[in-house]
Design an enzyme around this catalytic site. Structure first.
Site, PDB file in Angstrom:
ATOM      1  N   THR A 177       9.881 -17.689  13.004  1.00  0.00           N
ATOM      2  CA  THR A 177       8.981 -17.439  14.137  1.00  0.00           C
ATOM      3  C   THR A 177       7.639 -16.825  13.752  1.00  0.00           C
ATOM      4  O   THR A 177       7.584 -15.742  13.175  1.00  0.00           O
ATOM      5  CB  THR A 177       9.630 -16.542  15.227  1.00  0.00           C
ATOM      6  OG1 THR A 177      11.002 -16.872  15.363  1.00  0.00           O
ATOM      7  CG2 THR A 177       8.937 -16.769  16.567  1.00  0.00           C
TER       8      THR A 177
ATOM      9  N   ARG B 150      14.324 -29.108  11.384  1.00  0.00           N
ATOM     10  CA  ARG B 150      14.925 -28.501  12.576  1.00  0.00           C
ATOM     11  C   ARG B 150      14.644 -29.364  13.795  1.00  0.00           C
ATOM     12  O   ARG B 150      13.495 -29.702  14.075  1.00  0.00           O
ATOM     13  CB  ARG B 150      14.348 -27.097  12.774  1.00  0.00           C
ATOM     14  CG  ARG B 150      14.748 -26.433  14.090  1.00  0.00           C
ATOM     15  CD  ARG B 150      14.245 -24.997  14.116  1.00  0.00           C
ATOM     16  NE  ARG B 150      14.467 -24.341  15.375  1.00  0.00           N
ATOM     17  CZ  ARG B 150      13.529 -24.073  16.293  1.00  0.00           C
ATOM     18  NH1 ARG B 150      12.277 -24.444  16.064  1.00  0.00           N
ATOM     19  NH2 ARG B 150      13.823 -23.457  17.402  1.00  0.00           N
TER      20      ARG B 150
ATOM     21  N   ARG C  61      14.703 -17.882  32.449  1.00  0.00           N
ATOM     22  CA  ARG C  61      13.319 -18.248  32.771  1.00  0.00           C
ATOM     23  C   ARG C  61      13.067 -18.101  34.260  1.00  0.00           C
ATOM     24  O   ARG C  61      13.971 -18.271  35.067  1.00  0.00           O
ATOM     25  CB  ARG C  61      13.056 -19.710  32.372  1.00  0.00           C
ATOM     26  CG  ARG C  61      13.136 -19.920  30.881  1.00  0.00           C
ATOM     27  CD  ARG C  61      12.983 -21.384  30.493  1.00  0.00           C
ATOM     28  NE  ARG C  61      13.144 -21.537  29.055  1.00  0.00           N
ATOM     29  CZ  ARG C  61      12.183 -21.300  28.178  1.00  0.00           C
ATOM     30  NH1 ARG C  61      10.974 -20.972  28.580  1.00  0.00           N
ATOM     31  NH2 ARG C  61      12.415 -21.412  26.885  1.00  0.00           N
TER      32      ARG C  61
ATOM     33  N   LYS D  25      21.579 -17.121  15.640  1.00  0.00           N
ATOM     34  CA  LYS D  25      20.199 -16.643  15.781  1.00  0.00           C
ATOM     35  C   LYS D  25      20.269 -15.195  16.267  1.00  0.00           C
ATOM     36  O   LYS D  25      20.806 -14.926  17.336  1.00  0.00           O
ATOM     37  CB  LYS D  25      19.445 -17.518  16.774  1.00  0.00           C
ATOM     38  CG  LYS D  25      19.194 -18.919  16.214  1.00  0.00           C
ATOM     39  CD  LYS D  25      18.737 -19.879  17.275  1.00  0.00           C
ATOM     40  CE  LYS D  25      17.315 -19.623  17.723  1.00  0.00           C
ATOM     41  NZ  LYS D  25      16.908 -20.633  18.737  1.00  0.00           N
TER      42      LYS D  25
END
Ligand code: G6P
Length: 483
Positions: free
Chosen positions: A282, A34, A75, A221
């Site tokens: 994860t 990845r 963010r 995802k």
């Protein structure tokens, strides 16, 4: 001969970029590398991709390359002094007009104009993957004023989520659009789209991929609460993708950790029934960032995903930035192989009570039914153009290995991610038709996976190189003259 069926995805990063470490990871069983487009330059990604492909070829292994788009992770901006410490009960403000480099103990800027529109009084905001939690107490045109419910450190650029989801940033940013072109240039095998809200985000990504000339299979995802809010949205998202990733980091933050295990099982099951591949990701081996051994809980987590019948399990920081990337891949390989011994990994319900949609699906599933019930069958050979036939086969639980025979590099690499599927370079068009079966079985004899007396199933279509053309299956007795 038994092989590990569940595949391993490892994220590359400072800990695993060197040729020496990468080579060890490939030898330890890495199936998919990845590349995280959130970090690094295009040239760095290109160099890494080349290294993976060269090393895989050197060892006769097939390793797929997966590019992971950064996506619209929202963010906070920066603090004047990099980091603050918040205590329970403190008041804190997020402002869309505050200077982006001048955060203080009381306020920080945020480059997301819709923040105030998307959030209201009473909402909970989760910072830094939920390590710091705040409640919105009041809102103005450009700011949310909050009180701190769970305190802790907060530093530059930490991510922000809303409990329950609902931050509406579109899935593809300008950077992602540029990276879709980069992925095409690099001929990546998979491309993961971050934070898709529903099928339309994936359709848009597919359009951009096509326009860029890329052929990467698209991975959705699943990491927003709204993506799993109802079956219709989830299934729409799955149908619009080629594979999905249970992206447990943000998903867990948005839906709460207690819901996560059930949702993981549901996503894996839904992906499989829609004939899509699925990666579980994860924090699978989080403690291995610092330790050479996983905890019992992590062992259990990986094994649980294997028993759920995920195609692949993924390493993130463990392989990208941890101290023990090789040990992490080895531990995953060991745990997967161990969990696969459990009878539920081998017993299939064969989709009883369901209708098949297509001829190739019918043949693929007939092959699996035969493989699982005819004792001498030791291998399945799927002649495949795109990898689709072995993908459908591997949706069915089995202990019989599925060999994806294809002349195409991209197909060989992609198929490396499917559970129980092993790529074999093979071009039937180079042979007279009556020699194809024999040549295919000879490949398996050469690899020592079958011996005279075994049975092998082979599927193909009437013509070579027709995607979706599989319409026949043969049962071949190894050792006899085959046509
Ligand atoms: C190979 C075979 C064809 C078959 C095709 C299926 O090319 O020679 O006979 O039609 O694979 O490819 P698919 O991508 O649908 O698995």
């Amino acid at each position: 001969m038994t092989f590990r069926r569940t595949k391993i995805v490892a994220t590359l990063g400072p800990s695993s970029n060197s040729p020496e470490v990468l080579e060890q990871l490939i030898l330890a069983g890495l199936d998919v590398a990845r590349l995280n487009f959130s970090h690094g330059t295009p040239d760095e990604h290109k160099a890494r991709a080349k290294l993976v492909r060269d090393l895989a070829a050197k060892h006769g292994r097939h390793v797929a390359l997966l590019g992971d788009l950064q996506g619209p992770k929202i963010r906070i901006a920066k603090f004047t002094n990099k980091r603050i410490e918040l205590a329970v009960g403190d008041t804190f403000t997020f402002s869309t007009s505050h200077p982006l480099t001048e955060g203080t103990q009381q306020i920080v800027g945020i480059d997301y104009p819709d923040l105030v529109k998307d959030c209201g009084v009473g909402d909970e905001l989760l910072l830094d993957d939920g390590r710091v939690v705040m409640r919105v107490e009041s809102a103005t045109g450009d700011a949310l004023h909050c009180s701190v419910l769970i305190g802790g450190p907060l530093s530059d650029h930490k991510g922000i989520n809303r409990r329950g989801g609902g931050l509406t940033a579109p899935a593809l940013t300008e950077k992602d659009k540029a990276d879709i072109k980069l992925a095409a240039e690099m001929d990546l095998d998979y491309l993961a789209v971050s934070f898709p809200r529903d099928a339309s985000d994936m359709e848009y990504a597919r359009q951009l991929r096509d326009e860029s000339g890329g052929t990467a299979w698209l991975v959705a995802k699943i990491e927003r609460a709204e993506a799993v809010a109802d079956d219709e949205t989830l299934d729409g998202l799955i149908r619009a993708s080629d594979a999905v990733m249970v992206a447990r980091g943000d998903l867990g933050v948005e839906i709460g950790d207690a819901e996560l295990v059930g949702i993981q099982k549901k996503i894996i099951q839904h992906a499989r029934t829609h004939n899509k591949a699925v990666i579980t990701a994860t924090q699978m081996m989080e403690s291995m960032i610092q330790n050479p051994m996983p905890t019992r809980a992590e062992v259990s987590d990986v094994a649980n995903a294997v028993l759920d019948y995920t195609d692949a399990v993924m390493l993130s920081a463990e392989s990208a930035a941890g101290a023990y990337p090789l040990e992490a891949v080895q531990a995953m390989a060991r745990i997967c192989a161990g969990a696969e011994k459990h009878p539920t990994s081998k017993t299939s319900k064969h989709r009883m009570g369901e209708r098949f949609q297509r001829c190739d699906e019918s043949i693929a599933l007939a092959a699996m039914y035969t493989a699982n019930h005819f004792p001498g069958v030791k291998a399945i050979i799927a002649l495949t153009e795109s990898g689709y036939t072995p993908l459908i086969m591997s949706r069915i639980r089995s202990s019989v290995p599925i060999y994806a025979f294809s002349p195409h590099r991209g197909t060989q690499a992609r198929a490396a991610m499917f559970r129980g599927v092993y790529p074999v370079p093979f071009d039937p068009a180079e042979l007279p038709p009556e020699q194809v079966s024999q040549a295919a079985v000879d490949e398996l004899l050469k690899r020592g996976v079958v011996e005279p007396g075994d049975w092998v199933i082979l599927t193909k279509g009437d013509s070579y190189h027709t995607i979706g053309g599989t319409n026949g299956m043969k049962i071949l007795h190894v050792g006899e003259a085959l046509i």
